[in-house]
Design a protein around this motif. Structure first.
Motif: not given
Length: 215
Positions: A127-156
């Motif tokens: 629950l803890g780890l999946e809730a982190l991804a569910a609630h904040f994954g999109d936010y993290m992904n946007k920042r990561i993809e903007k900085a490093w591109g989609p090929k560096a953000a597969h997992f998130i």
């Protein structure tokens, strides 16, 4: 004893604390993000083993939990390889990033919970780890993809998409547990998110240390 409303309420309180950490994390810093990718790999590669162990230790009288652990195990297969590819895109390798104490604490405690408490305790970690991804994954992904591109953000990216449903499913399963199991689940949930925050702090610190050494 906790009920499902109490579980939801406490989860949201804990996530509010994690939100501050995640928003403050320097995802645009290459060393910090590389550290996060590597540490996530180190605990993620244990996921299928932990799920298999929980499934094996589930009582015969609870086949729905046994089957869920095994199905979840199949769903998580190969996710650690996404992190290897993400780190490769960043120009680094896993052996350049040793495991940190917070990372070790995250997954090592799960073996203890499953072995010495109950396989149901593992739902606190799920629950803890999946809730982190569910609630904040999109936010993290946007920042990561903007900085490093989609090929560096597969997992998130994968987990931001998949873990919304997984979080709801985990909450449903927890609601059907005995009060005694729910108490241990909540203990594990608090511990998991605390260790995750510790891991983020350690990623930031190693980034600062590498910057100092490079200066």
């Amino acid at each position: 004893m906790p009920n499902n409303k109490n579980v939801n309420d406490e989860l949201m309180t804990l996530l509010n604390s994690s939100k501050k950490q995640i928003e403050a994390f320097p995802w645009e810093d290459k060393n910090a993000y590389s550290a996060w990718v590597s540490q996530t790999f180190y605990f993620a590669r244990h996921t299928t083993r932990l799920l298999a162990m929980a499934g094996a230790r589930t009582p015969f009288g609870a086949p729905e939990f046994h089957n869920r652990f095994l199905a979840h195990c199949a769903e998580e297969k190969g996710h650690d390889k996404l992190l290897v590819n993400d780190l490769k895109t960043l120009g680094s390798k896993m052996d350049e990033w040793p495991e940190m104490p917070g990372t070790c604490a995250l997954y090592q405690t799960q073996y203890y919970y499953i072995e010495h408490h109950s396989p149901m305790a593992f739902f606190g970690y799920i629950l803890g780890l999946e809730a982190l991804a569910a609630h904040f994954g999109d936010y993290m992904n946007k920042r990561i993809e903007k900085a490093w591109g989609p090929k560096a953000a597969h997992f998130i990216r994968v987990h931001a998409e998949e873990d919304v449903g997984h979080t709801e499913e985990a909450l449903t399963k927890i609601a059907s547990l005995s009060p005694e199991d729910q108490v241990v689940v909540m203990q594990n949930l608090r511990q998991t998110l605390s260790y995750y925050d510790q891991m983020l702090n350690e990623c930031r610190e190693i980034s600062r240390a590498r910057a100092r050494n490079a200066a």
